[in-house]
Scaffold this motif. Sequence first.
Motif, PDB file in Angstrom:
ATOM      1  N   GLU A  59      16.004 -11.667  -4.404  1.00  0.00           N
ATOM      2  CA  GLU A  59      16.723 -10.616  -3.661  1.00  0.00           C
ATOM      3  C   GLU A  59      15.919 -10.222  -2.434  1.00  0.00           C
ATOM      4  OE1 GLU A  59      17.055  -7.033  -6.050  1.00  0.00           O
ATOM      5  OE2 GLU A  59      15.035  -7.293  -6.839  1.00  0.00           O
ATOM      6  N   GLY A  60      16.358  -9.161  -1.754  1.00  0.00           N
ATOM      7  CA  GLY A  60      15.612  -8.619  -0.624  1.00  0.00           C
ATOM      8  C   GLY A  60      14.646  -7.549  -1.113  1.00  0.00           C
TER       9      GLY A  60
ATOM     10  N   ILE B 196      10.155   3.534  -9.617  1.00  0.00           N
ATOM     11  CA  ILE B 196       9.567   4.069  -8.375  1.00  0.00           C
ATOM     12  C   ILE B 196       8.288   3.324  -8.000  1.00  0.00           C
ATOM     13  CG2 ILE B 196      10.586   6.370  -8.597  1.00  0.00           C
ATOM     14  CD1 ILE B 196       7.773   7.358  -9.506  1.00  0.00           C
ATOM     15  N   SER B 197       7.773   2.443  -8.876  1.00  0.00           N
ATOM     16  CA  SER B 197       6.590   1.629  -8.530  1.00  0.00           C
ATOM     17  C   SER B 197       7.064   0.515  -7.610  1.00  0.00           C
ATOM     18  CB  SER B 197       5.978   0.987  -9.773  1.00  0.00           C
ATOM     19  OG  SER B 197       5.676   1.954 -10.727  1.00  0.00           O
ATOM     20  N   LEU B 198       7.053   0.776  -6.310  1.00  0.00           N
ATOM     21  CA  LEU B 198       7.704  -0.145  -5.370  1.00  0.00           C
ATOM     22  C   LEU B 198       6.716  -0.863  -4.455  1.00  0.00           C
ATOM     23  CD1 LEU B 198      10.883   1.952  -4.442  1.00  0.00           C
ATOM     24  CD2 LEU B 198      10.808  -0.198  -5.699  1.00  0.00           C
ATOM     25  N   LEU B 199       5.440  -0.941  -4.865  1.00  0.00           N
ATOM     26  CA  LEU B 199       4.449  -1.507  -3.950  1.00  0.00           C
ATOM     27  C   LEU B 199       4.806  -2.935  -3.524  1.00  0.00           C
ATOM     28  CD1 LEU B 199       1.934  -0.897  -2.403  1.00  0.00           C
ATOM     29  CD2 LEU B 199       0.574  -1.564  -4.375  1.00  0.00           C
ATOM     30  N   GLY B 200       5.238  -3.749  -4.474  1.00  0.00           N
ATOM     31  CA  GLY B 200       5.630  -5.130  -4.127  1.00  0.00           C
ATOM     32  C   GLY B 200       6.756  -5.145  -3.102  1.00  0.00           C
ATOM     33  N   ASN B 201       7.732  -4.263  -3.277  1.00  0.00           N
ATOM     34  CA  ASN B 201       8.857  -4.189  -2.338  1.00  0.00           C
ATOM     35  C   ASN B 201       8.400  -3.657  -0.978  1.00  0.00           C
ATOM     36  OD1 ASN B 201       9.594  -3.661  -5.219  1.00  0.00           O
ATOM     37  ND2 ASN B 201      11.643  -4.030  -4.431  1.00  0.00           N
ATOM     38  N   VAL B 202       7.509  -2.666  -1.020  1.00  0.00           N
ATOM     39  CA  VAL B 202       7.016  -2.052   0.217  1.00  0.00           C
ATOM     40  C   VAL B 202       6.237  -3.085   1.044  1.00  0.00           C
ATOM     41  CG1 VAL B 202       5.279  -0.375   1.046  1.00  0.00           C
ATOM     42  CG2 VAL B 202       6.962   0.315  -0.675  1.00  0.00           C
ATOM     43  N   LEU B 203       5.366  -3.849   0.378  1.00  0.00           N
ATOM     44  CA  LEU B 203       4.559  -4.840   1.108  1.00  0.00           C
ATOM     45  C   LEU B 203       5.450  -5.937   1.688  1.00  0.00           C
ATOM     46  CD1 LEU B 203       1.415  -5.144  -1.221  1.00  0.00           C
ATOM     47  CD2 LEU B 203       1.660  -3.827   0.897  1.00  0.00           C
ATOM     48  N   ALA B 204       6.481  -6.332   0.928  1.00  0.00           N
ATOM     49  CA  ALA B 204       7.390  -7.377   1.421  1.00  0.00           C
ATOM     50  C   ALA B 204       8.169  -6.867   2.636  1.00  0.00           C
ATOM     51  CB  ALA B 204       8.344  -7.800   0.303  1.00  0.00           C
ATOM     52  N   LYS B 205       8.656  -5.639   2.548  1.00  0.00           N
ATOM     53  CA  LYS B 205       9.419  -5.083   3.677  1.00  0.00           C
ATOM     54  C   LYS B 205       8.538  -4.972   4.917  1.00  0.00           C
ATOM     55  CE  LYS B 205      12.842  -2.726   5.650  1.00  0.00           C
ATOM     56  NZ  LYS B 205      14.262  -2.680   5.376  1.00  0.00           N
TER      57      LYS B 205
END
Length: 283
Positions: A182-183, A152-161
């Motif tokens: 990946e995306g 659930i630690s998705l900060l990297g994914n959130v910032l990329a999105k």
Amino acid sequence: MSENAQTVFLNGQFMPIEEARVPVLDRGFIFGDGVYEVVPVYRGRPFRWQQHLKRLSGSLAAIDIENPFDDTGWTDLVYELIKRHPWADQFIYIQVTRGVAKRDHAFPKGVKPTVFAMSSEFSPVPEQLRETGVRAISLPDERWFHCDIKSISLLGNVLAKQEAVQAGAFECVMFRDGYLTEGSSSNIWVVRNGKLFCPPRDRLILEGVRMSLVDELCQIVDIDLDIRRITREEVQQADELLLSSATRELLPITTLDGQPVGNGRPGPLYAKLYDAYQVAKLR
Ligand code: PDD
């Protein structure tokens, strides 16, 4: 129940979403210390459920949280949630955190994991987007080295999105050391010369449940699949690019960094695989 009312599961009880509360010292809130799953449900049945269960237990084991349920317990919970909602197609969100404890980075002892699950109506990607395909931008992959854990630690994914959205794109395509990963919330597939390619299932990507599905679909519709490292140049010269995820199924990326992918239209391998996907999900 009104059409949109949601009943959620929290620590052993079903309740209206508005009533669900988690203490502020939950380690999910404080540290992002937990894992999750997103499971599509078609005609009242969770799709590829065994694979989602297996990934959930793998994620829990990877961060040393004891699995709060056995497979039957999880299955009963998910079917109960589905039953409590009117929609034929849903998606289930499951989250398990390490639990509630005084703030300290090290694992607390004797703490019960927090278990949360909810269902939402499955909203399919609009048909028009399937016809045109979507835009993506490429970005450096700046996440950690355990992308294989569905954390659930998705900060990297959130910032990329967010960067993709601000650039007017639907998704990003990430690269680490010059190779495709990946995306922000999807796996990426590359088509070149009639063949499908995807990156190795290592720690640098989340192995989507749709990855093994696409493997199977490739055999059914007779597409060659090559699983290997893919360079940025190969992505830039792709004939087709696809993304896959529980919520988007399979979707063509037709523009990358403002340039058309192939002829800029969804391609024949996408069409074949998407049709096979639609058959598989209703089997
Ligand atoms: N995300 N890679 C990442 C980083 C993801 O977050 C996801 C899915 C995938 C595809 O996995 P699957 O095929 O099992 O959905 C790959 C979900 C949908 C989400 O976070 O909402």
